[in-house]
Scaffold this motif. Structure first.
Motif, PDB file in Angstrom:
ATOM      1  N   MET A 188      18.897  43.556  33.979  1.00 52.96           N
ATOM      2  CA  MET A 188      19.984  42.708  33.516  1.00 52.96           C
ATOM      3  C   MET A 188      21.327  43.402  33.681  1.00 52.96           C
ATOM      4  N   GLY A 189      21.336  44.725  33.403  1.00 52.76           N
ATOM      5  CA  GLY A 189      22.567  45.494  33.539  1.00 52.76           C
ATOM      6  C   GLY A 189      23.050  45.544  34.977  1.00 52.76           C
ATOM      7  N   VAL A 190      22.111  45.664  35.922  1.00 49.50           N
ATOM      8  CA  VAL A 190      22.465  45.721  37.342  1.00 49.50           C
ATOM      9  C   VAL A 190      23.041  44.390  37.798  1.00 49.50           C
ATOM     10  N   THR A 191      22.441  43.298  37.366  1.00 50.26           N
ATOM     11  CA  THR A 191      22.937  41.966  37.728  1.00 50.26           C
ATOM     12  C   THR A 191      24.345  41.748  37.184  1.00 50.26           C
ATOM     13  N   ARG A 192      24.566  42.148  35.946  1.00 48.87           N
ATOM     14  CA  ARG A 192      25.891  42.008  35.333  1.00 48.87           C
ATOM     15  C   ARG A 192      26.924  42.835  36.078  1.00 48.87           C
ATOM     16  N   GLN A 193      26.531  44.034  36.525  1.00 49.04           N
ATOM     17  CA  GLN A 193      27.436  44.905  37.268  1.00 49.04           C
ATOM     18  C   GLN A 193      27.800  44.293  38.619  1.00 49.04           C
ATOM     19  N   LYS A 194      26.833  43.697  39.300  1.00 49.46           N
ATOM     20  CA  LYS A 194      27.101  43.039  40.582  1.00 49.46           C
ATOM     21  C   LYS A 194      28.024  41.845  40.395  1.00 49.46           C
ATOM     22  N   HIS A 195      27.796  41.123  39.312  1.00 51.75           N
ATOM     23  CA  HIS A 195      28.638  39.961  38.999  1.00 51.75           C
ATOM     24  C   HIS A 195      30.090  40.401  38.804  1.00 51.75           C
ATOM     25  N   ALA A 196      30.293  41.473  38.047  1.00 50.95           N
ATOM     26  CA  ALA A 196      31.644  41.987  37.797  1.00 50.95           C
ATOM     27  C   ALA A 196      32.291  42.514  39.078  1.00 50.95           C
ATOM     28  N   LYS A 197      31.494  43.181  39.908  1.00 45.05           N
ATOM     29  CA  LYS A 197      32.024  43.731  41.159  1.00 45.05           C
ATOM     30  C   LYS A 197      32.504  42.626  42.092  1.00 45.05           C
ATOM     31  N   LYS A 198      31.754  41.531  42.150  1.00 43.93           N
ATOM     32  CA  LYS A 198      32.141  40.402  43.000  1.00 43.93           C
ATOM     33  C   LYS A 198      33.446  39.781  42.514  1.00 43.93           C
ATOM     34  N   ILE A 199      33.574  39.614  41.208  1.00 41.35           N
ATOM     35  CA  ILE A 199      34.795  39.031  40.644  1.00 41.35           C
ATOM     36  C   ILE A 199      35.981  39.961  40.856  1.00 41.35           C
ATOM     37  N   MET A 200      35.758  41.261  40.690  1.00 42.95           N
ATOM     38  CA  MET A 200      36.843  42.224  40.903  1.00 42.95           C
ATOM     39  C   MET A 200      37.307  42.194  42.350  1.00 42.95           C
ATOM     40  N   GLY A 201      36.388  42.005  43.273  1.00 44.79           N
ATOM     41  CA  GLY A 201      36.761  41.891  44.679  1.00 44.79           C
ATOM     42  C   GLY A 201      37.669  40.697  44.921  1.00 44.79           C
ATOM     43  N   PHE A 202      37.384  39.607  44.219  1.00 41.56           N
ATOM     44  CA  PHE A 202      38.223  38.404  44.334  1.00 41.56           C
ATOM     45  C   PHE A 202      39.659  38.694  43.904  1.00 41.56           C
ATOM     46  N   TYR A 203      39.826  39.361  42.769  1.00 40.78           N
ATOM     47  CA  TYR A 203      41.179  39.639  42.258  1.00 40.78           C
ATOM     48  C   TYR A 203      41.885  40.730  43.069  1.00 40.78           C
ATOM     49  N   LYS A 204      41.144  41.674  43.557  1.00 44.48           N
ATOM     50  CA  LYS A 204      41.746  42.720  44.386  1.00 44.48           C
ATOM     51  C   LYS A 204      42.265  42.141  45.703  1.00 44.48           C
ATOM     52  N   HIS A 205      41.468  41.310  46.316  1.00 45.09           N
ATOM     53  CA  HIS A 205      41.809  40.778  47.638  1.00 45.09           C
ATOM     54  C   HIS A 205      42.904  39.713  47.569  1.00 45.09           C
ATOM     55  N   ASN A 206      42.835  38.841  46.561  1.00 44.82           N
ATOM     56  CA  ASN A 206      43.742  37.695  46.517  1.00 44.82           C
ATOM     57  C   ASN A 206      44.961  37.879  45.627  1.00 44.82           C
ATOM     58  N   PHE A 207      44.883  38.796  44.647  1.00 43.71           N
ATOM     59  CA  PHE A 207      45.999  38.964  43.717  1.00 43.71           C
ATOM     60  C   PHE A 207      46.471  40.412  43.598  1.00 43.71           C
ATOM     61  N   GLN A 208      46.010  41.284  44.514  1.00 42.60           N
ATOM     62  CA  GLN A 208      46.495  42.653  44.625  1.00 42.60           C
ATOM     63  C   GLN A 208      46.316  43.481  43.346  1.00 42.60           C
ATOM     64  N   PHE A 209      45.206  43.332  42.654  1.00 39.66           N
ATOM     65  CA  PHE A 209      44.910  44.182  41.504  1.00 39.66           C
ATOM     66  C   PHE A 209      44.466  45.550  42.002  1.00 39.66           C
ATOM     67  N   ARG A 210      45.012  46.600  41.383  1.00 39.08           N
ATOM     68  CA  ARG A 210      44.704  47.972  41.794  1.00 39.08           C
ATOM     69  C   ARG A 210      44.484  48.853  40.566  1.00 39.08           C
ATOM     70  N   GLU A 211      43.787  49.960  40.766  1.00 36.23           N
ATOM     71  CA  GLU A 211      43.599  50.927  39.685  1.00 36.23           C
ATOM     72  C   GLU A 211      44.901  51.694  39.427  1.00 36.23           C
ATOM     73  N   PRO A 212      45.076  52.112  38.188  1.00 36.18           N
ATOM     74  CA  PRO A 212      44.266  51.800  37.007  1.00 36.18           C
ATOM     75  C   PRO A 212      44.539  50.378  36.523  1.00 36.18           C
ATOM     76  N   PHE A 213      43.486  49.682  36.162  1.00 35.00           N
ATOM     77  CA  PHE A 213      43.600  48.299  35.724  1.00 35.00           C
ATOM     78  C   PHE A 213      44.224  48.238  34.334  1.00 35.00           C
ATOM     79  N   GLN A 214      45.215  47.365  34.153  1.00 36.70           N
ATOM     80  CA  GLN A 214      45.923  47.223  32.881  1.00 36.70           C
ATOM     81  C   GLN A 214      45.233  46.138  32.046  1.00 36.70           C
ATOM     82  N   VAL A 215      44.612  46.533  30.940  1.00 38.15           N
ATOM     83  CA  VAL A 215      43.860  45.600  30.104  1.00 38.15           C
ATOM     84  C   VAL A 215      44.566  45.440  28.762  1.00 38.15           C
ATOM     85  N   LEU A 216      45.063  44.232  28.498  1.00 38.43           N
ATOM     86  CA  LEU A 216      45.710  43.913  27.225  1.00 38.43           C
ATOM     87  C   LEU A 216      44.671  43.377  26.242  1.00 38.43           C
ATOM     88  N   LEU A 217      44.534  44.032  25.090  1.00 39.10           N
ATOM     89  CA  LEU A 217      43.535  43.633  24.104  1.00 39.10           C
ATOM     90  C   LEU A 217      44.222  43.068  22.862  1.00 39.10           C
TER      91      LEU A 217
END
Length: 234
Positions: free
Chosen positions: A1-30
């Protein structure tokens, strides 16, 4: 389950990196609700989130979020302690603090130029975030952090970009400047001058005129020869 969740997150991160130029370090507002959920579910945000996002992350909040947690008293004292450990980003509410959700929404205005993630359990705030393209949303479900899939608004924005129906203003200006530099943009005056250029006279008409002149020039010479012959005969 952990591996599937990690793949899911990686795919979504690729979407934001490619289309909206998100780069490390990621800024997370809590906000306070996310901190409270992490405390209740014994989630170590600072240690677990970078691994889940597959990159360095800067956890941050605002003064308005901390002020809100302070005003709620002992019930959210633990969440306040967690929020105080994060970097505090400057907001525009120094003199008049607002609610945490209102403050976080103000931080992602004008196209989210600082590329913030929003981490919250507030459903109303989540719905408002989804109405803005290009903003990743984090929440907690059953002691697990989850990166929400791209919203319909984000998908529609990317589709318009891919079909060249929506081009940011700064890109339009750069395209015009590049065309001018390469000499691809022609002035209207130059186009009109080219249209005014007409072809030369018809060469056939010139030849006809020359033939007429030669014929007219031959007539007097023939008459002169006849006169000379007559004189000799006499």
């Amino acid at each position: 389950m952990g591996v599937t969740r990690q793949k899911h997150a990686k795919k979504i991160m690729g979407f934001y990196k490619h289309n909206f130029q998100f780069r490390e370090p990621f800024q997370v507002l809590l906000d306070g609700t996310f901190c409270q959920a992490a405390l209740r579910n014994k989630i170590q945000i600072r240690e677990q989130l970078p691994g889940y996002l597959d990159g360095a992350a800067q956890l941050c909040t605002t003064r308005c979020v901390i002020k809100e947690l302070e005003s709620l008293g002992k019930a959210l004292y633990g969440a306040k302690l967690i929020a105080q450990r994060f970097q505090v980003r400057n907001c525009s509410h120094h003199k008049n603090p607002v609610s945490g959700s209102t403050c976080l929404l103000s931080m992602i205005e004008d196209g989210n130029p600082h590329h913030f993630f929003i981490a919250t359990q507030d459903q109303d705030l989540s719905n408002k975030v989804k109405r803005k393209p290009g903003i990743p949303l984090l929440f907690i479900i059953q002691n697990t952090m989850v990166l929400d899939k791209p919203s319909p608004k984000s998908l529609a924005f990317v589709q318009k970009l891919q079909t060249n129906q929506l081009v940011p203003e700064y890109q339009k200006q750069s395209i015009v400047e590049l065309k001018e530099k390469e000499g691809l943009v022609k002035q209207e005056g130059e186009k009109r001058r080219k249209r005014k250029r007409a072809g030369g006279p018809n060469p056939l008409s010139c030849l006809k005129k020359k033939k007429r002149k030669t014929q007219e020039g031959q007539e007097p010479s023939a008459e002169k020869k006849k006169r000379r012959k007559r004189k000799r005969n006499r």
